[in-house]
Scaffold this active site. Sequence first.
Site, PDB file in Angstrom:
ATOM      1  NE  ARG A 288       1.614  -7.054  -6.653  1.00 33.31           N
ATOM      2  CZ  ARG A 288       2.585  -7.693  -6.024  1.00 33.31           C
ATOM      3  NH1 ARG A 288       2.931  -8.889  -6.373  1.00 33.31           N
ATOM      4  NH2 ARG A 288       3.214  -7.135  -5.008  1.00 33.31           N
TER       5      ARG A 288
ATOM      6  CB  THR B 234       2.845   0.922  -4.896  1.00 36.77           C
ATOM      7  OG1 THR B 234       3.006  -0.117  -5.864  1.00 36.77           O
ATOM      8  CG2 THR B 234       1.586   1.704  -5.246  1.00 36.77           C
ATOM      9  CB  VAL B 235       7.132   0.797  -8.613  1.00 33.66           C
ATOM     10  CG1 VAL B 235       8.351   1.315  -7.882  1.00 33.66           C
ATOM     11  CG2 VAL B 235       6.976  -0.701  -8.428  1.00 33.66           C
ATOM     12  CG  ASP B 236       2.982  -2.538  -8.607  1.00 34.16           C
ATOM     13  OD1 ASP B 236       4.050  -2.566  -9.248  1.00 34.16           O
ATOM     14  OD2 ASP B 236       2.647  -3.423  -7.803  1.00 34.16           O
TER      15      ASP B 236
HETATM   16  O1  F6P Z   1       4.480  -4.294  -5.684  1.00 34.62           O
HETATM   17  C1  F6P Z   1       5.590  -3.745  -6.282  1.00 34.62           C
HETATM   18  C2  F6P Z   1       6.365  -4.763  -7.059  1.00 34.62           C
HETATM   19  O2  F6P Z   1       7.559  -4.148  -7.453  1.00 34.62           O
HETATM   20  C3  F6P Z   1       5.630  -5.398  -8.238  1.00 34.62           C
HETATM   21  O3  F6P Z   1       5.651  -4.608  -9.394  1.00 34.62           O
HETATM   22  C4  F6P Z   1       6.373  -6.704  -8.376  1.00 34.62           C
HETATM   23  O4  F6P Z   1       5.594  -7.684  -9.023  1.00 34.62           O
HETATM   24  C5  F6P Z   1       6.611  -7.060  -6.961  1.00 34.62           C
HETATM   25  O5  F6P Z   1       6.714  -5.857  -6.246  1.00 34.62           O
HETATM   26  C6  F6P Z   1       7.825  -7.892  -6.677  1.00 34.62           C
HETATM   27  O6  F6P Z   1       7.819  -8.167  -5.325  1.00 34.62           O
HETATM   28  P1  F6P Z   1       8.982  -8.862  -4.536  1.00 34.62           P
HETATM   29  O7  F6P Z   1      10.139  -7.907  -4.495  1.00 34.62           O
HETATM   30  O8  F6P Z   1       8.421  -9.125  -3.174  1.00 34.62           O
HETATM   31  O9  F6P Z   1       9.290 -10.138  -5.268  1.00 34.62           O
END
Ligand code: F6P
Length: 419
Positions: A192, A142-144
């Site tokens: 996030r 996870t990038v988070d």
């Molecule tokens: O969970 C990783 C993430 O890149 C978060 O940083 C971001 O808010 C979210 O995914 C965006 O998700 P999606 O691509 O489903 O809109």
Amino acid sequence: MSKANLFYAQSGGVTAVINASACGVIETARKYPERIGTVFAGRNGIIGALSEELIDTGLESAETIAALRHTPAGAFGSCRYKLKSYRENTREYDRLLEVFQAHDIRYFLYNGGGDSQDTANKIAQLSIEQGFPITCIGVPKTVDNDLPVTDNCPGFGSVAKYVAVSIREAGLDVASMCESSTRVFVMEVMGRHAGWIAGAAGLASEAAGDPPHVILFPEVIFDRDRFLDKVRGCVEEHGYCAIVVSEGVKGPDGKFLSEAGGADAFGHTQLGGVAPLIAELVKRELGYKYHWAVADYLQRAARHIASATDVEQAYAVGKAAVEFAMAGKNAVMPAIVRGSGPEYSWSIGEAPLADVANVEKKMPGGYISEDGFNITEAARRYFAPLIRGEDYPPYREGMPQYARLQRTLVKKKLADWAG
Ligand code: F6P
């Protein structure tokens, strides 16, 4: 032990290095021909298992699989799909086990963040209860950077490098323009509810006065007046102000400053668009000309400037996941363990899925400066090694060359899944 097939799937938001984990899984599985038959990849994550859309990775050449190591995004498709509890949706679990049985799948490797580790854990528990044992191993991603137990998460180091590099470069740009034009640049980053990505952007600053001058973290409630004072002071002192804002910043009412509207299958509010709000606020209250950027998917897809450390770790967790399965482990996830010596070192440890599922690790207080607008030395020590090294993809005619897969689906054996 008899031979069986392995199911691997990618889940959640993709990263610049999740395919390096896939590469680690597939290359390692190919080293166990007596134990592992075919590696099937789920088309669009767990949805591929439910709909019996299984990609036969055995048909992909060794060169194509090797090229996954330098290819961003999810080569097999990812998903935002939450399995409910067994009691709430028995049919879904029965279907998964049916598909696994039909294709002789006894290894389930799920590559994702906290929600995905929860899915893997649920399947592990259920398969034991149902007497159709499936070895379930999580592969962190996870990038988070918000998974617990592991020191950091594959995907994070590369996004961290991208945002730090970007704010350094954009900072130089604003510095050039500020005398007669732009005074403020705002860059919005993902993450996030956790400020790890925003914090890592702080690595761009090596000397006093270097950008970024202000970082807005989700962990620090946004205080409008203090923020404006800080920006004014910064422009007065340096001539310009470079700001990094996390998409998850909240106001005193506990609400996100910006919600893009809607939520995903896990109930996560879609975030994004706080940078223009912050820039407008600065313009309205302080009158400074601004530019803003939302790094959005650019940051997590940026394989061209990936961190070599991140690529190595992403590959290593994929490899370790297969080795764990071969060693008879179940319901665990390879975790990155930081060595305690003065030089950065890391090794692979083991985390029970139950400890990882659904937990969000935030930035510790000790990583955020007293005034709430920057990172501390302790944070720098944590972040610095994670962005080290470059691992450029091959280029042709000026463009990076990425893997192109056939993605051939296996013939279905079951009736269509109506959902
Ligand atoms: O969970 C990783 C993430 O890149 C978060 O940083 C971001 O808010 C979210 O995914 C965006 O998700 P999606 O691509 O489903 O809109």
